[in-house]
Design an enzyme around this catalytic site. Structure first.
Site, PDB file in Angstrom:
ATOM      1  N   THR A   1       0.975  -1.238  -0.041  1.00 46.45           N
ATOM      2  CA  THR A   1      -0.013   0.005  -0.054  1.00 46.45           C
ATOM      3  C   THR A   1       0.632   1.307   0.190  1.00 46.45           C
ATOM      4  O   THR A   1       1.951   1.319   0.465  1.00 46.45           O
ATOM      5  CB  THR A   1      -1.050  -0.059   1.247  1.00 46.45           C
ATOM      6  OG1 THR A   1      -0.302   0.210   2.425  1.00 46.45           O
ATOM      7  CG2 THR A   1      -1.908  -1.310   1.220  1.00 46.45           C
TER       8      THR A   1
ATOM      9  N   VAL B   1       0.909   4.223   1.549  1.00 47.76           N
ATOM     10  CA  VAL B   1       1.408   4.891   2.826  1.00 47.76           C
ATOM     11  C   VAL B   1       2.518   4.016   3.394  1.00 47.76           C
ATOM     12  O   VAL B   1       3.443   4.237   4.030  1.00 47.76           O
ATOM     13  CB  VAL B   1       0.097   5.358   3.618  1.00 47.76           C
ATOM     14  CG1 VAL B   1       0.631   5.816   5.004  1.00 47.76           C
ATOM     15  CG2 VAL B   1      -0.604   6.229   2.854  1.00 47.76           C
ATOM     16  N   CYS B   2       2.341   2.573   3.551  1.00 43.06           N
ATOM     17  CA  CYS B   2       3.164   1.826   4.177  1.00 43.06           C
ATOM     18  C   CYS B   2       4.655   1.795   3.336  1.00 43.06           C
ATOM     19  O   CYS B   2       5.652   1.743   4.208  1.00 43.06           O
ATOM     20  CB  CYS B   2       2.595   0.337   4.257  1.00 43.06           C
ATOM     21  SG  CYS B   2       0.792   0.128   5.025  1.00 43.06           S
ATOM     22  N   ALA B   3       4.494   1.753   2.150  1.00 45.44           N
ATOM     23  CA  ALA B   3       5.564   1.831   1.314  1.00 45.44           C
ATOM     24  C   ALA B   3       6.445   3.140   1.577  1.00 45.44           C
ATOM     25  O   ALA B   3       7.636   3.161   1.813  1.00 45.44           O
ATOM     26  CB  ALA B   3       5.218   1.749   0.025  1.00 45.44           C
TER      27      ALA B   3
ATOM     28  N   SER C   1       6.330   4.859   4.450  1.00 43.36           N
ATOM     29  CA  SER C   1       7.221   4.747   5.726  1.00 43.36           C
ATOM     30  C   SER C   1       8.216   4.048   5.721  1.00 43.36           C
ATOM     31  O   SER C   1       8.942   4.357   6.553  1.00 43.36           O
ATOM     32  CB  SER C   1       5.986   4.065   6.940  1.00 43.36           C
ATOM     33  OG  SER C   1       5.786   2.788   6.623  1.00 43.36           O
TER      34      SER C   1
END
Length: 166
Positions: A57, A59-61, A63
């Site tokens: 996803t 936003v996960c990437a 972070s």
């Protein structure tokens, strides 16, 4: 139990994340080479636990990229990027992105991490995955910073997490 949202829709975690001032729970996570690691493998270091649902996803990437870039300059600090993604997917992503200062690890094999750290989502669209959270552990194994991100689609507060290890 804590409540977060995913796209504005409520979702609950299994319990609360570890409190500042308390000893961090031990863990067994799987690296991209399929070997298990635990808290004791990083004894004497600051540990930033970047916890999220899936590296697939946006936003996960983001972070993972941000912690990789910002934590590379910190002494005696390791960043563990934790999701339930299979280690193969984590390795593929990190290889393509040139991630070298953050260590991707998975809790796919052991559900106790999500329970012990209070991040397992018990309902909603991401049920069974990790909520987005950051827990910083000092070299003595004590939690010095925690953040359960209220909206899973938002990024964590990188600066506050990094300040906790300075």
């Amino acid at each position: 139990m804590a409540q977060v949202t995913l796209g504005g829709n409520p979702s609950n975690t299994i319990s609360d994340i570890p409190s500042v001032g308390h000893k961090a729970p031990d863990f067994n996570l799987v690296k991209t080479d399929m070997k298990e690691v635990s808290m004791s493998d990083y004894k004497g270091k600051n540990i930033i636990l970047n916890i999220f649902p899936s590296v697939d996803t946006e936003v996960c990437a983001m972070s993972v990229r941000e912690f990789n870039e910002k934590a590379g300059a910190l002494d005696n600090t390791v960043v563990l990027c934790i999701s339930k993604d299979l280690p193969f997917a984590q390795a593929r992503f990190c290889g393509a992105e040139g991630i070298e200062n953050a260590i991707p690890v998975s809790n796919f094999r052991n559900d106790s991490f999500g329970k012990d750290y209070g991040v397992e989502l018990v309902d909603g669209g991401f049920k069974g995955l990790n909520a987005r959270a950051v827990v910083v552990v000092n070299p003595e194994g004590e939690v010095v910073y925690n953040e359960l991100v209220p909206e899973i689609g938002n990024e964590p507060n990188y600066e506050k997490a990094l300040e906790a290890v300075k």
